[in-house]
Design an enzyme around this catalytic site. Structure first.
Site, PDB file in Angstrom:
ATOM      1  N   HIS A  70       0.826  -1.222   0.000  1.00  0.00           N
ATOM      2  CA  HIS A  70       0.000   0.000   0.000  1.00  0.00           C
ATOM      3  C   HIS A  70       0.849   1.257   0.000  1.00  0.00           C
ATOM      4  O   HIS A  70       1.906   1.313   0.622  1.00  0.00           O
ATOM      5  CB  HIS A  70      -0.995   0.001   1.165  1.00  0.00           C
ATOM      6  N   ASP A 187       6.202   1.859   6.293  1.00  0.00           N
ATOM      7  CA  ASP A 187       4.921   1.147   6.198  1.00  0.00           C
ATOM      8  C   ASP A 187       4.009   1.974   5.317  1.00  0.00           C
ATOM      9  O   ASP A 187       3.453   2.952   5.781  1.00  0.00           O
ATOM     10  CB  ASP A 187       4.350   0.966   7.612  1.00  0.00           C
ATOM     11  N   GLU A 221      -5.298   1.108   2.823  1.00  0.00           N
ATOM     12  CA  GLU A 221      -4.938   0.043   3.775  1.00  0.00           C
ATOM     13  C   GLU A 221      -5.003   0.538   5.204  1.00  0.00           C
ATOM     14  O   GLU A 221      -5.474  -0.164   6.100  1.00  0.00           O
ATOM     15  CB  GLU A 221      -3.518  -0.485   3.476  1.00  0.00           C
ATOM     16  N   GLU A 222      -4.526   1.746   5.426  1.00  0.00           N
ATOM     17  CA  GLU A 222      -4.433   2.246   6.809  1.00  0.00           C
ATOM     18  C   GLU A 222      -5.810   2.479   7.437  1.00  0.00           C
ATOM     19  O   GLU A 222      -5.915   2.672   8.647  1.00  0.00           O
ATOM     20  CB  GLU A 222      -3.594   3.532   6.870  1.00  0.00           C
ATOM     21  N   ASP A 242       4.000  -6.216   3.239  1.00  0.00           N
ATOM     22  CA  ASP A 242       3.801  -5.082   4.141  1.00  0.00           C
ATOM     23  C   ASP A 242       4.851  -5.188   5.244  1.00  0.00           C
ATOM     24  O   ASP A 242       5.507  -6.212   5.392  1.00  0.00           O
ATOM     25  CB  ASP A 242       2.372  -5.113   4.706  1.00  0.00           C
ATOM     26  N   HIS A 322       4.587   2.891  12.768  1.00  0.00           N
ATOM     27  CA  HIS A 322       3.657   4.016  12.889  1.00  0.00           C
ATOM     28  C   HIS A 322       4.278   5.194  13.634  1.00  0.00           C
ATOM     29  O   HIS A 322       3.573   6.130  14.022  1.00  0.00           O
ATOM     30  CB  HIS A 322       2.322   3.598  13.508  1.00  0.00           C
TER      31      HIS A 322
HETATM   32 ZN   LIG Z   1       1.152  -1.344   6.298  1.00  0.00          ZN
END
Ligand SMILES: [Zn+2]
Length: 345
Positions: A70, A187, A221-222, A242, A322
Site C-alpha cells: 500500500h 509502512d 490500507e491504513e 507489508d 507508525h
Molecule cells: Zn502497512
C-alpha cells in the site's frame, strides 16, 4: 537476487516517500507508482478506487498470484479551525498524537496551497506550562500551529484553509552508510519499492513466472479496506507485502524478512506460509516466523470482501512502526528473495 535490486527498491521507496499520500489523498502517489511500473515495461492502470493494478506477466491466468502493498500512509485532516487560528486535527489511520507531536507538517488546501506548520502540544512552552510533562497527548491536546501570521479563525480561513484539508507529516527519510533506512511511512512505501524491485528483476532478466502475477498497490490500507476490491479473475492466492513487525517477544530484526503466521485477523493460510518458508530456504533468505499482536493487512480485507483465495503476509522488518520507523537494506533484499523463490523465477 543481487544486492542491486534491494538498492533499487530503496531508491524507489525514497522517491515515493517524498510524495505526501495519507489515506484519502493518494492520487499523485498512485500516478507515480503506475508510471514506475510502466517505465519497467509492465502494463499498469489506476483502478476506479484509486489504487494501481500492474500486470507482471506469466502464463497461467487461472492460478494467478496477487501481490499487494500500500502507498497510503498515516496522516491527519483538519477537524476544526480553532478560535485562536490553530488547527484541531483528526487522525487518518492509526496516527497517534504522541508520535505526531513536534513534527513539521504540510497542510494541503483545496485551493491548491501548501501551508507549513508544526504539531505541538497546546501551550507547548515548558517554561510556561507547568503541566507539560503530565498532559496526556491526544488529538484534543495537540494542535497544528501554522507558520503564518494568524491569530483568529477568520485569518486562518483567509489563507484558504478549511475543515477537511489534508495534513501531512514530514517523513524525514534518510539511508545511513550502514544500510539502515529511517523514515516515517516505511509502512508501506518500502514494500512498494520491493514490488518495483521485483518488477525490475523480471524486466532485466526477461524471466516470466509460470503463474500470472499481478501487483496491486492499494490506497486505503491504513483505514482497513485497501485490498477489498480490484481483484482480477483467476486469482487464487494473495500475498500482502507489508512491513514486518519488530519488537519485544518477536524474533524479527530490521535485517530480516518476516513471515507472519497470525495477526489480529487470525492465522494466515497454512499452505501459503509453508510455501513462503520453502521459498525462503530455496533462495537463502534470512527469515523469521512471527505472530503480530496488533496488525491487519490488505489480504484480510480481500478475504472479508468475499474473494475465494488463500492468503499470506511477508515484509521487511520495520522497527518503531507508525512512528519514526527504521528498516534495513538487508531486510529488503531478503524480502525480494522470498518473492523470487515464490514466483520460481
Ligand atoms: Zn502497512
Amino acid at each position: 537476487m543481487e544486492r542491486k535490486y534491494a538498492e533499487f527498491a530503496a531508491t524507489k521507496a525514497c522517491e515515493l516517500l517524498a510524495i505526501d499520500s495519507p489515506s484519502g489523498y493518494t492520487q499523485k502517489a498512485a500516478m507515480w507508482v503506475k508510471e514506475a511500473f510502466e517505465a519497467l515495461g509492465f502494463a499498469a492502470k489506476i483502478t476506479t478506487k484509486g489504487g494501481v493494478l500492474a500486470d507482471l506477466g506469466g502464463a497461467d491466468k487461472d492460478d494467478a498470484l496477487f501481490l499487494q502493498a500500500h502507498t497510503d500512509t498515516l496522516g491527519a485532516m483538519v477537524a476544526e479551525i480553532k478560535a485562536n487560528g490553530r488547527l484541531k486535527l483528526t487522525p487518518l489511520g492509526g496516527l497517534r498524537a504522541e508520535n505526531a507531536e513536534t513534527e513539521n507538517v504540510r497542510v494541503h488546501t483545496r485551493t491548491g496551497k501548501i501551508i507549513e506548520g508544526t504539531v505541538q502540544l497546546c501551550n507547548a512552552s515548558v517554561h510556561v506550562n507547568g503541566e507539560y510533562g503530565e498532559a496526556k497527548r491526544t488529538f484534543d491536546t495537540v494542535e497544528a500551529v501554522l507558520d503564518e501570521d494568524v491569530k483568529t479563525a477568520e485569518e486562518t480561513r483567509a489563507l484558504g484553509t478549511e475543515v477537511g484539508d489534508i495534513v501531512c507529516l514530514e517523513p524525514r527519510t534518510r539511508i545511513t552508510s550502514s544500510g539502515y533506512i529511517k523514515s516515517r511511512f516505511l509502512d508501506d512505501k518500502l514494500s512498494v519499492g520491493v514490488l518495483l524491485g521485483l518488477a525490475k528483476y523480471l524486466h532485466d532478466t526477461g524471466k516470466t513466472p509460470a503463474r500470472r502475477v499481478y501487483a496491486h498497490v492499494t490506497v486505503y490500507e491504513e483505514v482497513g479496506h485497501g485490498g477489498s476490491g480490484s481483484v482480477p479473475s483467476g486469482v487464487t492466492e494473495s500475498i500482502s507485502v507489508d512491513m514486518g513487525c519488530v519488537g519485544d517477544g518477536l524474533t524479527c530484526t530490521e535485517k530480516q524478512v518476516s513471515i507472519c503466521v497470525k495477526d489480529s485477523g487470525g492465522p494466515y493460510s497454512y499452505e501459503v506460509v509453508g510455501k513462503l518458508i520453502d521459498a525462503a530456504k530455496k533462495e537463502g533468505a534470512d527469515y523469521t516466523l512471527d505472530v503480530y499482536p496488533h496488525y491487519g493487512s490488505d489480504v484480510e480485507a480481500t478475504l472479508r470482501a468475499g474473494f475465494d483465495i488463500r492468503h499470506g503476509l511477508i515484509g521487511p522488518g520495520v522497527y518503531a512502526s507508525h512512528g519514526y520507523e527504521r528498516g534495513h537494506l538487508d531486510g529488503v533484499e531478503h524480502t525480494l528473495r522470498v518473492l523470487k523463490g515464490y514466483l520460481g523465477v
